[in-house]
Design a protein around this motif. Structure first.
Motif, mmCIF file in Angstrom:
data_model
loop_
_atom_site.group_PDB
_atom_site.id
_atom_site.type_symbol
_atom_site.label_atom_id
_atom_site.label_comp_id
_atom_site.label_asym_id
_atom_site.label_seq_id
_atom_site.Cartn_x
_atom_site.Cartn_y
_atom_site.Cartn_z
ATOM 1 N N ARG B 13 0.693 -1.094 0.059
ATOM 2 C CA ARG B 13 0.315 -0.178 -0.235
ATOM 3 C C ARG B 13 1.184 1.078 -0.191
ATOM 4 N NH1 ARG B 13 -1.035 4.154 2.791
ATOM 5 N NH2 ARG B 13 -0.190 3.369 4.043
ATOM 6 N N GLU B 44 -1.013 -4.390 5.608
ATOM 7 C CA GLU B 44 -2.143 -3.569 4.679
ATOM 8 C C GLU B 44 -1.759 -3.126 3.947
ATOM 9 O OE1 GLU B 44 -2.251 0.158 7.097
ATOM 10 O OE2 GLU B 44 -1.580 1.288 5.168
ATOM 11 N N THR B 46 -3.872 -2.924 0.753
ATOM 12 C CA THR B 46 -4.137 -2.020 -0.184
ATOM 13 C C THR B 46 -4.663 -0.704 0.216
ATOM 14 O OG1 THR B 46 -4.935 -1.855 -2.457
ATOM 15 C CG2 THR B 46 -6.365 -3.408 -0.935
ATOM 16 N N SER B 47 -5.090 -0.345 -0.565
ATOM 17 C CA SER B 47 -5.984 1.189 0.104
ATOM 18 C C SER B 47 -7.632 1.111 -0.992
ATOM 19 C CB SER B 47 -5.448 2.715 0.270
ATOM 20 O OG SER B 47 -6.117 3.308 0.462
ATOM 21 N N LEU B 57 -3.293 1.399 -7.347
ATOM 22 C CA LEU B 57 -3.941 0.518 -5.923
ATOM 23 C C LEU B 57 -5.599 0.454 -6.575
ATOM 24 C CD1 LEU B 57 -2.691 2.410 -2.243
ATOM 25 C CD2 LEU B 57 -2.250 0.446 -3.657
ATOM 26 N N ALA B 60 -7.894 -2.850 -5.661
ATOM 27 C CA ALA B 60 -7.842 -2.843 -4.278
ATOM 28 C C ALA B 60 -8.505 -4.478 -4.015
ATOM 29 C CB ALA B 60 -8.380 -1.832 -3.597
ATOM 30 N N MET B 64 -7.935 -8.001 -2.672
ATOM 31 C CA MET B 64 -8.123 -8.306 -1.614
ATOM 32 C C MET B 64 -8.899 -10.612 -1.730
ATOM 33 S SD MET B 64 -8.018 -7.121 1.309
ATOM 34 C CE MET B 64 -8.906 -8.116 2.196
ATOM 35 N N SER B 75 -5.715 -5.771 6.189
ATOM 36 C CA SER B 75 -5.804 -4.871 6.568
ATOM 37 C C SER B 75 -5.889 -4.160 5.774
ATOM 38 C CB SER B 75 -5.595 -3.806 7.323
ATOM 39 O OG SER B 75 -3.814 -3.389 7.849
ATOM 40 N N ALA B 76 -6.894 -3.327 5.150
ATOM 41 C CA ALA B 76 -6.839 -1.962 4.275
ATOM 42 C C ALA B 76 -7.577 -0.284 4.390
ATOM 43 C CB ALA B 76 -7.630 -2.179 3.396
ATOM 44 N N ALA B 87 -14.411 -1.483 1.173
ATOM 45 C CA ALA B 87 -13.298 -2.611 1.530
ATOM 46 C C ALA B 87 -14.103 -3.698 1.896
ATOM 47 C CB ALA B 87 -12.714 -1.398 3.172
ATOM 48 N N VAL B 92 -12.839 -7.370 3.461
ATOM 49 C CA VAL B 92 -11.484 -6.933 4.497
ATOM 50 C C VAL B 92 -12.320 -6.739 6.019
ATOM 51 C CG1 VAL B 92 -10.541 -4.857 5.709
ATOM 52 C CG2 VAL B 92 -10.706 -4.799 2.672
#
Lengths: 307, 307
Positions: B13, B44, B46-47, B57, B60, B64, B75-76, B87, B92
């Motif tokens: 990320r 972590e 991605t976003s 990104l 994402a 996932m 986590s994101a 998310a 997520v």
């Protein structure tokens, strides 16, 4: 007033001795001048080692003649009594001797046992004291030996005590191969400070594994206020691109200045000195701080949108 | 038994979001696999930011879906409620929110005041808690803001407390621009630990000025056992050759393993993961430890004759 930390610049000796490219006297005096300009007030300028063993430093006496009148403290490494006499005759007012901690290291390096190497150091220390010349004594491989591994702290304390007893003014605890680790550094520096007092101790750190600054910080926490460093991180393995040697002066000075200590050294001018070294060696040099320092405005803006 | 330290890998990320070169999904899963192989157990990944804002990104949800079943904690980052919902819908189980400390930073970054930004974070935290999803809250620019300079610790404590009160599980104190200095870090980490407990704190450090490892060591001394890091030091200014971004995972893990802490991470495999990153980005990457690691036999021999 912020507390003073003293930097002993060893790039001209420990940095250059390992450089495959020959640096002429003129290059050395230019590096020296740039560093002096930046506020460096203490130098290990050269070594009176055999010119055959280290051709890069064959001009030791000439260098002393060229820079000896500068208003800074100059020292020179001497490997033995003969080297000491050459140094003394060249006007050196402070010499440095080196004692490694292990049998294998001493045997391979100078074909002596630890006891013989200690005796050789003591004879130089005695001669220097008789001549009124200052002496710094390195305990080399104080953390680890490349042949015997991690070194017991008691050995370091014992060898330090013997050289202090012989008249050495200062012990430089040297992490010769940059193999020290944090827990060990904490014990070693604290133990040395409690035995000998921080005033008589210096830390000579290599950044081979990127831990130089962490170990310096630990030494600082233990009360040590004298550090060796090498401009541009000179002294790395010349066959390993990017591998640093001595802890870079600019990295240490930056951290100290930021940490609220007083070094008397100007970062901008220090970075200019790195430029001089790069020009002379015709290769890119510099500690971790250099890329940021050279593009710091971009970085601040780029990074502004990230956690 | 040695004490455990937890590493949260943020390279996928924080590292990649700043890379000019597009890394396809397949590249990300290869980096992930190499890191998991090395023993990294927390990512972590991605976003869920706007794909227009950070095209790197945009995949994402796909990422996932690709790695979500792996036996690690993922986590994101989520910038707002919309991102949070994406998310959550992508499965997520832990999200991260970001709150910067200064008015200028929030204004320039997301066009909100600090109060509005806090409110936005709290709304995500509340939604996540209601959904049984874990929340980590970054206090970004916890040391310094590129626009307003050094940040007062009380501001950091206040914003941290508010997000913890709202239900955040963990506060990540982030030196976003790598501008923290040792004395400040000592105060900030110790103050945060005494207020919130080390269990609920993590340090997110950037190595922009070469101080990442020193600050990590200081955090460790303060009791913090959770650290973010980025494989290869990914995340630096792409226009500054050699400028590092996040503290490199390999530098931190090496120091921790050497320091007698248990990370559960294998250095050899971690260095292989750096190789995977280099292959995918087609540029040289890596923390300070990499050159040495790759030529360490040479270095030991070369250095053997020097103090």
């Amino acid at each position: 007033m912020s507390e003073r930390v003293f930097i002993n610049e060893v790039g001209l000796r420990d940095g250059l001795q390992n450089q495959p490219r020959h640096v002429p006297l003129d290059g050395k005096t230019r590096i020296f001048a740039a560093l002096q300009q930046a506020g460096i007030a203490q130098f290990e300028a050269t070594s009176f080692v055999s010119p055959k063993a280290v051709p890069q430093l064959a001009d030791a006496a000439d260098l002393m003649a060229a820079i000896g009148t500068a208003d800074v403290e100059l020292s020179a490494l001497v490997p033995n009594l003969r080297g000491y006499e050459r140094a003394r005759d060249a006007g050196v007012r402070k010499v440095a001797v080196v004692l490694a901690t292990t049998e294998t290291m001493n045997r391979r390096n100078i074909n002596m046992s630890v006891a013989q190497a200690l005796e050789a150091c003591v004879s130089v220390i005695s001669a220097a004291k008789a001549d009124g010349i200052g002496v710094r004594a390195y305990v080399a491989t104080a953390f680890a030996c490349p042949f015997e591994g991690q070194v017991n702290e008691d050995v370091v304390y014992d060898l330090s005590a013997r050289m202090l007893d012989a008249g050495a003014d200062e012990i430089a605890l040297a992490d010769t191969i940059g193999a020290g680790h944090p827990e060990q550094a904490k014990r070693l520096f604290a133990g040395a400070v409690s035995r000998f007092g921080a005033q008589r101790l210096a830390a000579h750190l290599h950044d081979t594994r990127g831990m130089g600054l962490v170990l310096a910080w630990i030494a600082l926490e233990a009360g040590i206020r004298r550090f060796d460093a090498s401009i541009g991180g000179l002294g790395g393995c010349p066959f390993a691109p990017g591998a640093t040697g001595n802890l870079a002066t600019e990295d240490l000075v930056f951290a100290l200045n930021e940490g609220g200590y007083s070094t008397g050294i100007d970062m901008g001018k220090l970075v200019e000195a790195v430029g001089v070294v790069e020009e002379i060696l015709e290769t890119r040099q510099g500690g971790k701080i250099i890329p940021w320092w050279r593009c710091r405005r971009d970085t601040a803006t780029q990074a502004a949108s990230r956690p």
